[in-house]
Motif scaffolding. Structure first.
Motif, PDB file in Angstrom:
ATOM      1  N   ILE B  19       4.022  24.981  -0.704  1.00 55.81           N
ATOM      2  CA  ILE B  19       3.680  24.425  -2.023  1.00 55.81           C
ATOM      3  C   ILE B  19       3.598  25.602  -2.990  1.00 55.81           C
ATOM      4  CG2 ILE B  19       1.845  23.327  -3.378  1.00 55.81           C
ATOM      5  CD1 ILE B  19       1.402  21.419  -1.094  1.00 55.81           C
ATOM      6  N   ASP B  20       4.462  25.567  -4.011  1.00 57.22           N
ATOM      7  CA  ASP B  20       4.581  26.736  -4.883  1.00 57.22           C
ATOM      8  C   ASP B  20       3.784  26.548  -6.170  1.00 57.22           C
ATOM      9  OD1 ASP B  20       6.429  25.560  -6.972  1.00 57.22           O
ATOM     10  OD2 ASP B  20       7.662  25.250  -5.183  1.00 57.22           O
ATOM     11  N   THR B  21       3.658  27.632  -6.915  1.00 53.68           N
ATOM     12  CA  THR B  21       2.826  27.581  -8.124  1.00 53.68           C
ATOM     13  C   THR B  21       3.459  26.726  -9.219  1.00 53.68           C
ATOM     14  OG1 THR B  21       3.787  29.682  -8.814  1.00 53.68           O
ATOM     15  CG2 THR B  21       1.658  29.776  -7.724  1.00 53.68           C
ATOM     16  N   GLU B  75       1.555  25.849   5.452  1.00 57.86           N
ATOM     17  CA  GLU B  75       1.660  27.307   5.359  1.00 57.86           C
ATOM     18  C   GLU B  75       2.299  27.779   4.053  1.00 57.86           C
ATOM     19  OE1 GLU B  75       5.713  27.934   8.014  1.00 57.86           O
ATOM     20  OE2 GLU B  75       3.764  27.745   9.002  1.00 57.86           O
ATOM     21  N   ASN B  76       1.993  29.024   3.705  1.00 58.80           N
ATOM     22  CA  ASN B  76       2.549  29.686   2.515  1.00 58.80           C
ATOM     23  C   ASN B  76       2.162  28.980   1.218  1.00 58.80           C
ATOM     24  OD1 ASN B  76       3.991  31.903   1.516  1.00 58.80           O
ATOM     25  ND2 ASN B  76       5.905  30.761   1.402  1.00 58.80           N
ATOM     26  N   PHE B  77       0.948  28.437   1.176  1.00 63.90           N
ATOM     27  CA  PHE B  77       0.481  27.750  -0.030  1.00 63.90           C
ATOM     28  C   PHE B  77       0.383  28.746  -1.190  1.00 63.90           C
ATOM     29  CE2 PHE B  77      -2.728  25.983  -2.907  1.00 63.90           C
ATOM     30  CZ  PHE B  77      -2.287  24.683  -3.036  1.00 63.90           C
ATOM     31  N   GLY B  78       0.818  28.311  -2.366  1.00 64.95           N
ATOM     32  CA  GLY B  78       0.687  29.146  -3.572  1.00 64.95           C
ATOM     33  C   GLY B  78       1.778  30.174  -3.732  1.00 64.95           C
ATOM     34  N   CYS B  79       2.907  29.967  -3.046  1.00 66.16           N
ATOM     35  CA  CYS B  79       3.992  30.943  -3.184  1.00 66.16           C
ATOM     36  C   CYS B  79       4.612  30.818  -4.573  1.00 66.16           C
ATOM     37  CB  CYS B  79       5.040  30.765  -2.095  1.00 66.16           C
ATOM     38  SG  CYS B  79       5.855  29.176  -2.085  1.00 66.16           S
ATOM     39  N   ILE B 106      -0.461  36.887  -3.831  1.00 66.59           N
ATOM     40  CA  ILE B 106      -1.066  36.981  -5.170  1.00 66.59           C
ATOM     41  C   ILE B 106      -1.991  35.787  -5.408  1.00 66.59           C
ATOM     42  CG2 ILE B 106      -0.653  37.228  -7.648  1.00 66.59           C
ATOM     43  CD1 ILE B 106       2.109  38.355  -7.029  1.00 66.59           C
ATOM     44  N   PHE B 107      -1.525  34.596  -4.996  1.00 67.06           N
ATOM     45  CA  PHE B 107      -2.351  33.409  -5.154  1.00 67.06           C
ATOM     46  C   PHE B 107      -3.674  33.584  -4.416  1.00 67.06           C
ATOM     47  CE2 PHE B 107      -4.023  29.425  -3.582  1.00 67.06           C
ATOM     48  CZ  PHE B 107      -4.123  28.684  -4.746  1.00 67.06           C
ATOM     49  N   TYR B 108      -3.593  34.094  -3.204  1.00 66.68           N
ATOM     50  CA  TYR B 108      -4.774  34.295  -2.361  1.00 66.68           C
ATOM     51  C   TYR B 108      -5.801  35.168  -3.097  1.00 66.68           C
ATOM     52  CZ  TYR B 108      -7.369  35.558   1.931  1.00 66.68           C
ATOM     53  OH  TYR B 108      -8.341  35.747   2.885  1.00 66.68           O
ATOM     54  N   ASN B 109      -5.338  36.293  -3.641  1.00 63.73           N
ATOM     55  CA  ASN B 109      -6.235  37.186  -4.388  1.00 63.73           C
ATOM     56  C   ASN B 109      -6.789  36.530  -5.642  1.00 63.73           C
ATOM     57  OD1 ASN B 109      -6.139  39.453  -2.707  1.00 63.73           O
ATOM     58  ND2 ASN B 109      -4.148  40.028  -3.536  1.00 63.73           N
ATOM     59  N   ASN B 110      -5.928  35.779  -6.331  1.00 61.22           N
ATOM     60  CA  ASN B 110      -6.362  35.136  -7.578  1.00 61.22           C
ATOM     61  C   ASN B 110      -7.511  34.159  -7.345  1.00 61.22           C
ATOM     62  OD1 ASN B 110      -4.588  36.445  -9.297  1.00 61.22           O
ATOM     63  ND2 ASN B 110      -3.030  34.839  -9.236  1.00 61.22           N
ATOM     64  N   CYS B 111      -7.513  33.469  -6.192  1.00 59.74           N
ATOM     65  CA  CYS B 111      -8.575  32.494  -5.904  1.00 59.74           C
ATOM     66  C   CYS B 111      -9.951  33.155  -5.956  1.00 59.74           C
ATOM     67  CB  CYS B 111      -8.371  31.883  -4.518  1.00 59.74           C
ATOM     68  SG  CYS B 111      -7.045  30.692  -4.466  1.00 59.74           S
ATOM     69  N   PHE B 112     -10.059  34.315  -5.313  1.00 60.38           N
ATOM     70  CA  PHE B 112     -11.366  34.982  -5.219  1.00 60.38           C
ATOM     71  C   PHE B 112     -11.909  35.384  -6.582  1.00 60.38           C
ATOM     72  CE2 PHE B 112      -9.510  35.997  -0.961  1.00 60.38           C
ATOM     73  CZ  PHE B 112     -10.404  35.245  -0.221  1.00 60.38           C
ATOM     74  N   LYS B 113     -11.002  35.640  -7.531  1.00 60.07           N
ATOM     75  CA  LYS B 113     -11.452  36.050  -8.863  1.00 60.07           C
ATOM     76  C   LYS B 113     -12.057  34.875  -9.618  1.00 60.07           C
ATOM     77  CE  LYS B 113      -9.159  39.867  -7.980  1.00 60.07           C
ATOM     78  NZ  LYS B 113      -9.885  41.015  -7.417  1.00 60.07           N
ATOM     79  N   ASN B 114     -11.941  33.690  -9.041  1.00 54.78           N
ATOM     80  CA  ASN B 114     -12.408  32.485  -9.713  1.00 54.78           C
ATOM     81  C   ASN B 114     -13.412  31.700  -8.881  1.00 54.78           C
ATOM     82  OD1 ASN B 114     -10.653  32.331 -12.278  1.00 54.78           O
ATOM     83  ND2 ASN B 114      -9.240  32.931 -10.657  1.00 54.78           N
ATOM     84  N   GLY B 115     -14.071  32.403  -7.973  1.00 52.37           N
ATOM     85  CA  GLY B 115     -15.118  31.757  -7.184  1.00 52.37           C
ATOM     86  C   GLY B 115     -14.606  30.717  -6.220  1.00 52.37           C
ATOM     87  N   MET B 116     -13.316  30.824  -5.858  1.00 48.25           N
ATOM     88  CA  MET B 116     -12.739  29.870  -4.908  1.00 48.25           C
ATOM     89  C   MET B 116     -12.508  30.550  -3.572  1.00 48.25           C
ATOM     90  SD  MET B 116      -9.931  28.156  -7.394  1.00 48.25           S
ATOM     91  CE  MET B 116      -9.155  27.170  -6.123  1.00 48.25           C
ATOM     92  N   LEU B 117     -12.588  29.769  -2.506  1.00 51.02           N
ATOM     93  CA  LEU B 117     -12.439  30.323  -1.168  1.00 51.02           C
ATOM     94  C   LEU B 117     -11.182  29.772  -0.479  1.00 51.02           C
ATOM     95  CD1 LEU B 117     -13.524  31.955   1.244  1.00 51.02           C
ATOM     96  CD2 LEU B 117     -14.937  29.983   1.847  1.00 51.02           C
TER      97      LEU B 117
END
Lengths: 469, 201
Positions: B19-21, B75-79, B106-117
């Motif tokens: 699932i892509d951005t 798998e590969n969510f947020g590509c 990049i998506f994975y890192n972006n989540c943490f910047k927004n209080g998401m896990l």
């Protein structure tokens, strides 16, 4: 201990390392565009912060800008206009280097950076855009970041990072005629999948990579992200130095000599550790096209649309969905797929060499599609193409000759596909809706896109009849 | 930044891979200069038909999942692109955690910047939680960041990994920029040394 090129660049930029390996990495160049930066500048403003290194920050609007000649009259879409105006204002307020829409040097941020000599070997380069990997072609560690990280780099000129793993992608031998850098990079993704590089920085090497021009190397590194990698790298060599020398922001005189002395050490040592190695033979790479909605859905042009049942796991459903979206039947010959639109451009294939390759095919011919457009990657690429007579070849063939921008690669500006329209594109993503809601994208090289424009269907460049005399 | 400590809630099943951005938030909705207000266009092309009407079959349009706080996916969510608009749009909907076998970097890192896990679990464990998700309100999933566990509706406990620094920031809602600026003297020192070693930069 022997080091990879990635290890060397990384080590030269660590500001601070925590006991758990979390590092603060110094950023040499920060590229900025209008879509992913407004919230970051606003964050600075709200916190009363400034840009730490405006001289290392380079901004250019590219995603939203119209590519039609009337754009000098302003941007019609109010939201796009606000984003570009916001960048105008932020660039001025924070004092960063800026190439506004009307500047001949304006273009796609990943084309402008190298063209102006901002991108140099051994640097760390970031941008709020996943195709920042492009700059890896110079032996720079370059990758995309999110908007929160854009704000972090603006404020601190650093990024909080953990080191990635090392992956080597070697392309042995020489490319056969008709096969290009685009075919290499798509074939690698086809072989490893869109998550094949996840958690890794790829170094591309081998004879076929060495034989590529700088333009071709940028095409290869550009799509490292489509292979899931954090970044793609190619060791700098004489071609790199020749390309860089004399550019406006490249070092000069004694500084050039000092830089060159360091740059020549930027290569992976014999015996360096690789966490993953992939080897492809250049002789076995064919001109390729994508058939589905993921860049890994790639096949040689001689192939057929695959049967979704031939895949396994979650890919079966994804392939079914892709064929439904793309309006294709399993077993169809790829060369029987008719197209409506051709798009030549993007940070993947919008450089002068790409335009030359397409023009060579188009010379003296006419398009057989509804619409075809060329969008040069920068104002300077456009000017050079006009000087070389390429623009006239495109126009005579029936192409629209546009101004620089991201354009139909992501269709944020008015350049979009209509639902169901099928496009041969030199860009980097064939996702659902990428080029416009319901639009169908087949990715390929500039020469293949030009060939498709002439025949009106996906075409094997090697089978194209010789040009009329 | 909003803290993340623990969460028990309804999970929405999206068993697609890659699932892509562009699916999460199509580019025509990136023209905002704000972080909020993206919820109405989350998964726009899957969620609405050409007339802008909701497609009833789409998971987040179903009554059971309109309040979902967790996404279970392939798998590969947020590509795809680096757009932080993707986690912003998910957060705007109310999604606080995602469970998948893998994510794009990049998506994975972006989540943490927004209080998401974003939680990584092996496919077989994701499959168990996908079954829970399919039951909607009848099978709530519990996530505890401190103990790094996900508990399925019938009490199976799955442990997940997370980088200690990231966990610390998430548990305490810490702002990266503020933390880094505490190290400003190290940045100054690096900059001075680099200006000597690589003056052309």
């Amino acid at each position: 201990m022997p080091k990879t090129l990635y290890d060397k660049i990384w080590d030269a930029h660590v500001v601070h390392e925590d006991s758990d390996g979390t590092c603060l990495l110094y950023i040499d160049r920060h590229l900025v565009h209008e879509v992913t930066s407004p919230q970051a500048f606003e964050g600075l403003r709200l916190a009363g912060r400034t840009v730490r290194a405006p001289d290392k920050t380079i901004a250019v609007p590219d995603h939203n800008v119209p590519t039609t000649p009337d754009r000098e009259n302003g941007i019609e879409n109010p939201e796009s206009r606000i984003q570009v105006e916001t960048l105008d204002r932020n660039a001025q307020e924070f004092g960063v280097n800026y190439y506004p829409v009307h500047d001949v040097r304006q273009g796609i941020v990943h084309i402008v950076g190298p063209e102006q000599g901002w991108t140099l070997p051994g640097m760390t380069v970031v941008c709020g855009d996943s195709h920042t990997a492009t700059h890896g072609a110079f032996g720079a560690l370059a990758h995309g970041i999110g908007t929160s990280e854009v704000e972090h780099v603006l404020a601190t000129q650093t990024l909080i990072q953990k080191k990635s793993k090392n992956m080597k992608v070697e392309i042995t031998g020489s490319l056969p005629p008709g096969v290009t850098a685009k075919d290499i990079t798509l074939s690698v993704i086809g072989a490893t999948g869109t998550a094949g590089g996840t958690g890794h920085v790829i170094e591309y090497c081998g004879q076929a990579i060495e034989e590529l021009s700088m333009e071709g190397r940028m095409t290869v590194c550009n799509m490292a992200i489509e292979g899931g990698a954090r970044a793609g790298l190619i060791a700098p060599d004489q071609k790199t130095f020749d390309y860089v020398k004399g550019r406006p922001h490249a070092p000069k005189g004694a500084q050039w000599d000092a830089a060159l002395a360091w740059w020549t050490t930027l290569k992976s040592d014999e015996g360096a550790h690789w966490d993953k190695v992939v080897t492809l033979k250049a002789e076995e790479i064919a001109p390729v096209v994508t058939w589905g909605t993921s860049p890994e859905d790639v096949l040689p042009i001689t192939g057929h649309v695959p049967d979704p049942e031939s895949f396994s796991g979650g890919k079966v459903g994804a392939a079914r969905r892709a064929l439904d979206y793309m309006g294709l039947q399993p077993g169809t010959r790829l060369t029987d797929i008719e197209i409506d639109t051709v798009f030549i451009g993007s940070c993947t294939n919008g450089r002068i060499e790409d335009l030359r390759a397409a023009a060579e095919i188009l010379k003296g011919r006419k398009i057989a599609v509804k619409r075809a457009m060329v969008v040069p990657g920068s104002g300077l690429v456009r000017a050079q193409a006009e000087e070389e007579g390429l623009a006239q070849i495109f126009i005579d063939a029936g192409f629209e000759w546009r101004l620089a921008g991201c354009s139909m690669c992501l269709a944020m500006n008015p350049d979009q596909l209509a639902p169901g329209e099928r496009c041969a594109a030199t860009s980097n993503r064939n996702f659902e809706g990428r080029q416009g809601r319901g639009g169908r994208t087949h990715l390929m090289s500039p020469a293949m896109a030009a060939a498709a424009a002439i025949t009106g269907r996906l075409t094997d460049i090697r089978e194209l009849a010789p040009q009329p005399a | 930044m909003e803290k993340f400590t623990n969460l028990t809630g309804v999970a929405a099943p999206m068993p697609l891979v890659n699932i892509d951005t562009d699916m999460i938030i199509p580019k025509q909705f990136l023209k905002t200069v704000q972080r909020t207000g993206l919820v109405k266009n989350l998964f726009d092309e899957m969620r609405y038909d050409d007339q802008g009407n909701e497609i009833p079959d789409f998971v987040l349009n179903q009554p059971a999942y309109r309040q979902a706080q967790i996404l279970v996916t392939g798998e590969n969510f947020g590509c795809g692109s680096s757009r932080e608009h993707a986690p912003w749009a998910l957060a705007d909907f109310g999604i606080r955690a995602i469970i998948a076998p893998s994510y794009a970097d990049i998506f994975y890192n972006n989540c943490f910047k927004n209080g998401m896990l974003p939680i990584v679990l092996p496919q077989d464990q994701v499959d168990v939680l996908m079954e829970d998700a399919r039951k909607g309100e009848n099978a709530r999933i519990a996530i505890d960041l401190e103990s790094q566990t996900v508990t399925s509706a019938d009490g199976q406990v799955f442990a997940f990994q997370i980088d200690p620094f990231t966990k610390h920031c998430l548990l305490n809602g810490l702002d990266d920029v503020g933390l880094t600026l505490e190290k400003v003297s190290a940045i100054d020192a690096f900059e001075n040394a680099a200006a000597q070693a690589r003056p052309w930069i």
